[in-house]
Design a protein around this motif. Structure first.
Motif, PDB file in Angstrom:
ATOM      1  N   LYS A  74     -25.073  -6.506  18.722  1.00  0.00           N
ATOM      2  CA  LYS A  74     -24.897  -5.783  18.300  1.00  0.00           C
ATOM      3  C   LYS A  74     -26.197  -4.827  17.753  1.00  0.00           C
ATOM      4  O   LYS A  74     -26.594  -4.893  17.138  1.00  0.00           O
ATOM      5  CB  LYS A  74     -23.777  -6.187  17.167  1.00  0.00           C
ATOM      6  N   PRO A  75     -26.242  -3.654  18.799  1.00  0.00           N
ATOM      7  CA  PRO A  75     -26.806  -3.339  18.254  1.00  0.00           C
ATOM      8  C   PRO A  75     -26.939  -2.556  17.204  1.00  0.00           C
ATOM      9  O   PRO A  75     -26.095  -2.277  16.338  1.00  0.00           O
ATOM     10  CB  PRO A  75     -27.057  -2.215  19.447  1.00  0.00           C
ATOM     11  N   ILE A  76     -27.667  -1.699  16.703  1.00  0.00           N
ATOM     12  CA  ILE A  76     -27.619  -0.196  15.207  1.00  0.00           C
ATOM     13  C   ILE A  76     -27.179   0.385  15.366  1.00  0.00           C
ATOM     14  O   ILE A  76     -26.967   1.319  16.593  1.00  0.00           O
ATOM     15  CB  ILE A  76     -29.383  -0.319  14.896  1.00  0.00           C
ATOM     16  N   SER A  77     -26.306   0.562  14.821  1.00  0.00           N
ATOM     17  CA  SER A  77     -25.540   2.234  14.585  1.00  0.00           C
ATOM     18  C   SER A  77     -25.604   3.337  15.087  1.00  0.00           C
ATOM     19  O   SER A  77     -27.143   3.247  14.265  1.00  0.00           O
ATOM     20  CB  SER A  77     -24.673   2.064  13.282  1.00  0.00           C
ATOM     21  N   GLY A  78     -25.764   3.816  16.081  1.00  0.00           N
ATOM     22  CA  GLY A  78     -26.143   5.212  16.263  1.00  0.00           C
ATOM     23  C   GLY A  78     -27.327   5.196  17.665  1.00  0.00           C
ATOM     24  O   GLY A  78     -27.911   5.765  18.058  1.00  0.00           O
ATOM     25  N   HIS A  79     -28.008   3.906  17.046  1.00  0.00           N
ATOM     26  CA  HIS A  79     -29.155   3.638  18.827  1.00  0.00           C
ATOM     27  C   HIS A  79     -27.854   4.347  20.011  1.00  0.00           C
ATOM     28  O   HIS A  79     -27.199   3.613  20.419  1.00  0.00           O
ATOM     29  CB  HIS A  79     -29.327   2.163  18.892  1.00  0.00           C
ATOM     30  N   ASP A  80     -29.222   4.367  21.012  1.00  0.00           N
ATOM     31  CA  ASP A  80     -28.725   4.980  21.876  1.00  0.00           C
ATOM     32  C   ASP A  80     -29.263   4.230  22.962  1.00  0.00           C
ATOM     33  O   ASP A  80     -28.397   3.905  23.641  1.00  0.00           O
ATOM     34  CB  ASP A  80     -29.813   6.611  22.428  1.00  0.00           C
ATOM     35  N   TYR A  81     -29.843   3.223  22.873  1.00  0.00           N
ATOM     36  CA  TYR A  81     -30.669   2.336  24.652  1.00  0.00           C
ATOM     37  C   TYR A  81     -30.952   1.159  22.958  1.00  0.00           C
ATOM     38  O   TYR A  81     -30.442   0.597  22.418  1.00  0.00           O
ATOM     39  CB  TYR A  81     -32.119   2.810  24.212  1.00  0.00           C
ATOM     40  N   LEU A  82     -30.345   0.656  24.675  1.00  0.00           N
ATOM     41  CA  LEU A  82     -29.611  -1.356  24.722  1.00  0.00           C
ATOM     42  C   LEU A  82     -31.099  -1.986  25.249  1.00  0.00           C
ATOM     43  O   LEU A  82     -30.449  -2.007  26.414  1.00  0.00           O
ATOM     44  CB  LEU A  82     -28.703  -1.634  24.091  1.00  0.00           C
ATOM     45  N   PHE A  83     -31.680  -2.824  24.612  1.00  0.00           N
ATOM     46  CA  PHE A  83     -32.363  -3.808  26.042  1.00  0.00           C
ATOM     47  C   PHE A  83     -31.834  -5.062  25.851  1.00  0.00           C
ATOM     48  O   PHE A  83     -31.807  -5.416  24.559  1.00  0.00           O
ATOM     49  CB  PHE A  83     -34.380  -3.197  25.411  1.00  0.00           C
ATOM     50  N   TRP A  84     -32.152  -5.841  26.938  1.00  0.00           N
ATOM     51  CA  TRP A  84     -32.466  -6.988  26.477  1.00  0.00           C
ATOM     52  C   TRP A  84     -33.378  -8.252  27.418  1.00  0.00           C
ATOM     53  O   TRP A  84     -34.098  -7.307  28.341  1.00  0.00           O
ATOM     54  CB  TRP A  84     -31.136  -7.950  27.818  1.00  0.00           C
ATOM     55  N   TYR A  85     -34.474  -8.547  26.314  1.00  0.00           N
ATOM     56  CA  TYR A  85     -35.671  -9.082  26.838  1.00  0.00           C
ATOM     57  C   TYR A  85     -35.380 -10.364  27.171  1.00  0.00           C
ATOM     58  O   TYR A  85     -34.691 -11.889  25.919  1.00  0.00           O
ATOM     59  CB  TYR A  85     -36.480  -8.674  25.500  1.00  0.00           C
ATOM     60  N   GLY A  88     -33.499  -8.381  17.697  1.00  0.00           N
ATOM     61  CA  GLY A  88     -32.968  -8.934  16.949  1.00  0.00           C
ATOM     62  C   GLY A  88     -33.550 -10.107  17.148  1.00  0.00           C
ATOM     63  O   GLY A  88     -34.910  -9.981  17.015  1.00  0.00           O
ATOM     64  N   GLU A  89     -33.127 -11.076  16.127  1.00  0.00           N
ATOM     65  CA  GLU A  89     -33.599 -12.817  16.204  1.00  0.00           C
ATOM     66  C   GLU A  89     -33.818 -13.470  16.930  1.00  0.00           C
ATOM     67  O   GLU A  89     -34.292 -14.342  16.706  1.00  0.00           O
ATOM     68  CB  GLU A  89     -33.218 -12.916  14.555  1.00  0.00           C
ATOM     69  N   GLY A  90     -33.226 -12.940  18.271  1.00  0.00           N
ATOM     70  CA  GLY A  90     -33.598 -13.875  19.653  1.00  0.00           C
ATOM     71  C   GLY A  90     -32.447 -14.794  19.555  1.00  0.00           C
ATOM     72  O   GLY A  90     -31.709 -15.508  18.277  1.00  0.00           O
ATOM     73  N   SER A  91     -31.858 -15.049  20.708  1.00  0.00           N
ATOM     74  CA  SER A  91     -30.636 -16.665  20.985  1.00  0.00           C
ATOM     75  C   SER A  91     -31.767 -17.364  22.104  1.00  0.00           C
ATOM     76  O   SER A  91     -32.629 -17.099  22.664  1.00  0.00           O
ATOM     77  CB  SER A  91     -29.668 -15.562  21.801  1.00  0.00           C
ATOM     78  N   TRP A  92     -31.593 -18.445  21.443  1.00  0.00           N
ATOM     79  CA  TRP A  92     -32.620 -19.724  21.456  1.00  0.00           C
ATOM     80  C   TRP A  92     -31.747 -20.570  23.297  1.00  0.00           C
ATOM     81  O   TRP A  92     -31.035 -21.464  21.903  1.00  0.00           O
ATOM     82  CB  TRP A  92     -33.227 -20.485  20.614  1.00  0.00           C
ATOM     83  N   LEU A  93     -31.144 -20.155  24.223  1.00  0.00           N
ATOM     84  CA  LEU A  93     -30.857 -20.980  24.642  1.00  0.00           C
ATOM     85  C   LEU A  93     -31.737 -22.447  25.390  1.00  0.00           C
ATOM     86  O   LEU A  93     -33.149 -22.610  26.063  1.00  0.00           O
ATOM     87  CB  LEU A  93     -31.213 -20.281  26.226  1.00  0.00           C
ATOM     88  N   VAL A 138     -30.219  -5.439  13.863  1.00  0.00           N
ATOM     89  CA  VAL A 138     -29.728  -5.885  15.386  1.00  0.00           C
ATOM     90  C   VAL A 138     -29.146  -7.648  15.259  1.00  0.00           C
ATOM     91  O   VAL A 138     -29.886  -8.231  14.750  1.00  0.00           O
ATOM     92  CB  VAL A 138     -30.133  -6.218  16.533  1.00  0.00           C
ATOM     93  N   ILE A 139     -27.908  -7.636  15.764  1.00  0.00           N
ATOM     94  CA  ILE A 139     -27.229  -8.965  15.177  1.00  0.00           C
ATOM     95  C   ILE A 139     -27.043  -9.587  17.115  1.00  0.00           C
ATOM     96  O   ILE A 139     -25.935  -9.358  17.721  1.00  0.00           O
ATOM     97  CB  ILE A 139     -26.023  -8.950  14.559  1.00  0.00           C
ATOM     98  N   GLN A 140     -27.725 -11.132  16.745  1.00  0.00           N
ATOM     99  CA  GLN A 140     -26.753 -11.518  18.092  1.00  0.00           C
ATOM    100  C   GLN A 140     -26.739 -13.253  17.514  1.00  0.00           C
ATOM    101  O   GLN A 140     -26.571 -13.092  17.133  1.00  0.00           O
ATOM    102  CB  GLN A 140     -28.746 -11.867  18.597  1.00  0.00           C
ATOM    103  N   SER A 141     -25.584 -13.546  18.769  1.00  0.00           N
ATOM    104  CA  SER A 141     -25.215 -14.882  18.474  1.00  0.00           C
ATOM    105  C   SER A 141     -24.990 -15.140  19.928  1.00  0.00           C
ATOM    106  O   SER A 141     -24.887 -14.365  20.730  1.00  0.00           O
ATOM    107  CB  SER A 141     -23.900 -13.749  17.943  1.00  0.00           C
TER     108      SER A 141
END
Lengths: 111, 115
Positions: free
Chosen positions: B24-35, B107-112, B4-7
């Motif tokens: 950008k989620p992993i190709s083929g995955h059906d579910y996407l989450f934001w935490y 993913g590795e996270g977005s530090w805001l 999972v790629i985050q920017s």
């Protein structure tokens, strides 16, 4: 809220010792997962146990699940300094794919 | 797979500015989450999608937050206007769902930081 609660919040042990952390949750589940998070990184999946299973092993990890008590435990045997991390349990709400994470246990393994 | 790629990985912005986090989620995955992860509140599920459709957004804190998934390979989380209390690490994660295992990949996270 379904959120799991881990205890202890923090645990410090010597290398070679076993580490046990516990998770309690509030409602019925389909399965329970354990994740690990190294400082500054994303969470990484460790192991999944289904609601009809009582115990599961993976390498140095042993997970138990007691659905009557709504609790799970994660045992790491022969701990290493590299096991230093935060550990979270995650449970899914029935009939959904909504995964809720617990509060986490911070494990420090001293070399 | 690249995972999972985050920017962006890190963002510092001033209060009142718009913030857009990308995933950008992993190709083929059906579910996407934001935490969202903070010391005070731990890891909170904000919203999740199944096949690009929002299923549960009950964790979105308020109207300042919005999330979209225009296609299977891209999602955004937008905060407008941002406030200092929005400072946190935002994680995107994806999964195949129960039919093909339940593992959630983060993913590795977005530090805001909102100042």
């Amino acid at each position: 809220s379904q959120q799991g609660e881990e205890d202890p919040q923090a645990l410090s042990i010597q290398e070679g010792e076993n580490a046990t952390m516990n998770c309690s949750y509030k409602t019925s589940i389909n399965n329970l997962q354990w994740y690990r998070q190294n400082s500054g990184r994303g969470l990484v999946h460790l192991i999944l146990i289904r609601s009809n299973e009582r115990e599961k092993h993976s390498g140095r990890l042993r997970v138990t699940l007691d659905t009557s008590k709504k609790s799970s435990s994660l045992l790491i045997t022969a701990s290493r300094a590299a096991d230093t991390a935060s550990y979270f349990c995650a449970t899914d709400e029935p009939r959904t794919y909504k995964y809720i994470f617990g509060t986490g246990t911070r494990l420090k393994v001293l070399a | 797979d690249a995972g999972v790629i985050q920017s962006p990985r890190h963002e510092v912005t001033e209060m009142g500015q718009e913030v857009t986090l990308r995933c950008k989620p992993i190709s083929g995955h059906d579910y996407l989450f934001w935490y969202r992860q903070t010391m005070m509140r731990g890891l909170e599920l904000l919203i999740y999608f199944n096949n690009n459709v929002p299923i549960d957004d009950s964790g979105m804190p308020e109207d300042r937050f919005s999330a979209k998934m225009p296609n299977a390979s891209f999602s955004t989380l937008k905060i407008q206007p941002s406030e200092p209390r929005d400072s946190a690490v935002y994680f995107c994660a994806s999964s195949f769902g129960r039919a093909r295992g339940n593992t959630i990949y983060f993913g590795e996270g977005s530090w805001l930081t909102v100042v």
